[in-house]
Design a protein around this motif. Sequence first.
Motif, PDB file in Angstrom:
ATOM      1  N   PRO A  31     -21.035 -11.605  -2.807  1.00  0.00           N
ATOM      2  CA  PRO A  31     -21.182 -12.404  -1.589  1.00  0.00           C
ATOM      3  C   PRO A  31     -22.030 -11.687  -0.543  1.00  0.00           C
ATOM      4  O   PRO A  31     -22.192 -10.453  -0.579  1.00  0.00           O
ATOM      5  CB  PRO A  31     -19.734 -12.551  -1.095  1.00  0.00           C
ATOM      6  CG  PRO A  31     -19.051 -11.322  -1.589  1.00  0.00           C
ATOM      7  CD  PRO A  31     -19.696 -11.012  -2.921  1.00  0.00           C
ATOM      8  N   GLU A  32     -22.563 -12.452   0.384  1.00  0.00           N
ATOM      9  CA  GLU A  32     -23.314 -11.859   1.486  1.00  0.00           C
ATOM     10  C   GLU A  32     -22.357 -11.075   2.384  1.00  0.00           C
ATOM     11  O   GLU A  32     -21.215 -11.481   2.598  1.00  0.00           O
ATOM     12  CB  GLU A  32     -24.007 -12.948   2.309  1.00  0.00           C
ATOM     13  CG  GLU A  32     -25.066 -13.718   1.547  1.00  0.00           C
ATOM     14  CD  GLU A  32     -25.726 -14.789   2.413  1.00  0.00           C
ATOM     15  OE1 GLU A  32     -25.383 -14.851   3.613  1.00  0.00           O
ATOM     16  OE2 GLU A  32     -26.561 -15.542   1.889  1.00  0.00           O
ATOM     17  N   PRO A  33     -22.791  -9.941   2.921  1.00  0.00           N
ATOM     18  CA  PRO A  33     -21.927  -9.147   3.808  1.00  0.00           C
ATOM     19  C   PRO A  33     -21.512  -9.954   5.032  1.00  0.00           C
ATOM     20  O   PRO A  33     -22.299 -10.726   5.598  1.00  0.00           O
ATOM     21  CB  PRO A  33     -22.805  -7.960   4.194  1.00  0.00           C
ATOM     22  CG  PRO A  33     -23.850  -7.889   3.124  1.00  0.00           C
ATOM     23  CD  PRO A  33     -24.100  -9.303   2.696  1.00  0.00           C
ATOM     24  N   TYR A  34     -20.269  -9.773   5.459  1.00  0.00           N
ATOM     25  CA  TYR A  34     -19.756 -10.464   6.642  1.00  0.00           C
ATOM     26  C   TYR A  34     -20.328  -9.817   7.894  1.00  0.00           C
ATOM     27  O   TYR A  34     -20.317  -8.585   8.033  1.00  0.00           O
ATOM     28  CB  TYR A  34     -18.231 -10.381   6.667  1.00  0.00           C
ATOM     29  CG  TYR A  34     -17.609 -10.954   7.917  1.00  0.00           C
ATOM     30  CD1 TYR A  34     -17.580 -12.328   8.127  1.00  0.00           C
ATOM     31  CD2 TYR A  34     -17.056 -10.117   8.894  1.00  0.00           C
ATOM     32  CE1 TYR A  34     -17.009 -12.863   9.268  1.00  0.00           C
ATOM     33  CE2 TYR A  34     -16.485 -10.647  10.037  1.00  0.00           C
ATOM     34  CZ  TYR A  34     -16.466 -12.024  10.223  1.00  0.00           C
ATOM     35  OH  TYR A  34     -15.901 -12.547  11.363  1.00  0.00           O
ATOM     36  N   GLN A  35     -20.838 -10.645   8.808  1.00  0.00           N
ATOM     37  CA  GLN A  35     -21.442 -10.131  10.031  1.00  0.00           C
ATOM     38  C   GLN A  35     -20.907 -10.841  11.267  1.00  0.00           C
ATOM     39  O   GLN A  35     -21.556 -10.847  12.309  1.00  0.00           O
ATOM     40  CB  GLN A  35     -22.970 -10.275   9.963  1.00  0.00           C
ATOM     41  CG  GLN A  35     -23.609  -9.444   8.849  1.00  0.00           C
ATOM     42  CD  GLN A  35     -25.120  -9.623   8.777  1.00  0.00           C
ATOM     43  OE1 GLN A  35     -25.664 -10.628   9.238  1.00  0.00           O
ATOM     44  NE2 GLN A  35     -25.801  -8.634   8.201  1.00  0.00           N
ATOM     45  N   GLY A  36     -19.708 -11.416  11.145  1.00  0.00           N
ATOM     46  CA  GLY A  36     -19.139 -12.185  12.253  1.00  0.00           C
ATOM     47  C   GLY A  36     -18.278 -11.344  13.178  1.00  0.00           C
ATOM     48  O   GLY A  36     -18.460 -10.129  13.308  1.00  0.00           O
ATOM     49  N   MET A  37     -17.324 -12.000  13.843  1.00  0.00           N
ATOM     50  CA  MET A  37     -16.436 -11.345  14.796  1.00  0.00           C
ATOM     51  C   MET A  37     -15.619 -10.249  14.123  1.00  0.00           C
ATOM     52  O   MET A  37     -15.374 -10.272  12.919  1.00  0.00           O
ATOM     53  CB  MET A  37     -15.467 -12.369  15.400  1.00  0.00           C
ATOM     54  CG  MET A  37     -16.096 -13.399  16.297  1.00  0.00           C
ATOM     55  SD  MET A  37     -14.797 -14.507  16.948  1.00  0.00           S
ATOM     56  CE  MET A  37     -15.776 -15.579  17.985  1.00  0.00           C
ATOM     57  N   SER A  38     -15.159  -9.299  14.913  1.00  0.00           N
ATOM     58  CA  SER A  38     -14.287  -8.245  14.405  1.00  0.00           C
ATOM     59  C   SER A  38     -12.926  -8.839  14.041  1.00  0.00           C
ATOM     60  O   SER A  38     -12.532  -9.904  14.541  1.00  0.00           O
ATOM     61  CB  SER A  38     -14.109  -7.153  15.453  1.00  0.00           C
ATOM     62  OG  SER A  38     -13.337  -7.635  16.551  1.00  0.00           O
ATOM     63  N   LYS A  39     -12.188  -8.129  13.208  1.00  0.00           N
ATOM     64  CA  LYS A  39     -10.862  -8.595  12.821  1.00  0.00           C
ATOM     65  C   LYS A  39      -9.925  -8.653  14.031  1.00  0.00           C
ATOM     66  O   LYS A  39      -9.110  -9.579  14.144  1.00  0.00           O
ATOM     67  CB  LYS A  39     -10.290  -7.692  11.727  1.00  0.00           C
ATOM     68  CG  LYS A  39     -10.987  -7.867  10.380  1.00  0.00           C
ATOM     69  CD  LYS A  39     -10.283  -7.137   9.257  1.00  0.00           C
ATOM     70  CE  LYS A  39     -10.508  -5.648   9.340  1.00  0.00           C
ATOM     71  NZ  LYS A  39      -9.949  -4.943   8.155  1.00  0.00           N
TER      72      LYS A  39
END
Length: 437
Positions: A31-39
């Motif tokens: 999958p593409e690396p996650y680049q969204g909000m922090s956990k």
Amino acid sequence: MYLCPGVLCQKSAVKHPPPVLPQIPPFDFKPEPYQGMSKDRLLDIRKHNCNPMIMKVTYYKKPVFINHGYMQWLWDVDGRRYLDLFAGIVTVSVGHCNPKVTEMAEKQLRRLWHTTSIYVNPQMQEYAEKLASLLPDPLKVVYFTNSGSEANDLAVLMARLHTGNFDVITLRGSYHGGSPQAIGLTSNTKYKYPIPSSMGCHNTMCPDVFRGLWGGSHCRDSPVQTIRECSCSPGHCQANDMYIRELKEMFATTVPDRIAAFFTEPIQGNSGAVQFPKNYLKDTYQLVREKGGICIADEVQTGFGRTGSHFWGFQGHNVLPDMVTMAKGIANGFPMGAVVTTAEIASSLAKGVHFNTFGGNPLACAVASSVLDVKDKMQENSADVGTYLLTELAKLRDKYEIIGDVRGKGLQIGVEMVKDKVKEADIKSELNSHSRI
């Protein structure tokens, strides 16, 4: 996994060496690396901007942050891969982002998302015909909804309109949805609120051959039976006789002489994949019809080949319901549900006007239709993999004191934890003995 209400798990006194865990199998999808909000930010929003119920059902001390899925695999925001045994609460029936289903969804998105059933869109009619072809006669008339709760609500309405009766019977421990009427059907305290919701809904004893008053070693249609002993002759189940006796007692004391419906799942899902004695539904359907009621099979979890031996769960009981409700696996996670019944019962709804804005929309029907197109060998896979898994889990039950029961069929499987397996087995054996006196 199911934990008896009020029962606390304790560590077994038997010492076992730590298991040697196998490595997760390789997989060629990345999958593409996650680049969204922090956990931390995601969890803060979940706590403060989402209804508190969302946090209440966030079961893990360290929540899992799911970002991507492909077939049987899920990835979290850190790129860690998981084998998904939960399937979005028994919903993802042909794999996350199944390529063929995804292709059909994208194709329909470019053509038409939504109109309304006031107009004739080809997808709704094509899918209705395809779905109806998978059910036996006379179950050939379909009404589409957006969820299982909506489908079950509608089923009760049609049952009452068709029969002219009001009272509906379900089994204790049942779960049939979260809408006002479905909460009435549901017989489980944790889903109840202190408001009127159960008018005309009654529950009878669940014929649970492990936890219930009666059960034995030959009751279930499953590769794995309970550890309870019985003295039943081949082809005859004393436990079934006792649970039917309880149902007859309810008919004699609790409901009017004429009822609207009996409502149950072929395998009770949310209570831990509870299976009934083999002839229980057949005997129950006969009694219900003698009381003027119709029989409704809730296939929200058991439908679409999950039980392995049959496409529909009710077929494993050798019964023919008057109405079937379905959702979850119908569209592989896309919001959709349906009620299928006879032409005669369906006509009762036309006494008034019932309309569902999104039910049967072109996108939902296109996705659901593609799910049926890719279900080749899925039922066979449920049978093969499920039987293997049940058999191996039963070996763990025999090894560990904390595992009281393994049950299920196909890929609808329950594992029940207990505090004292030996003590519980002794109590149930005593109850069985008393029931025969």
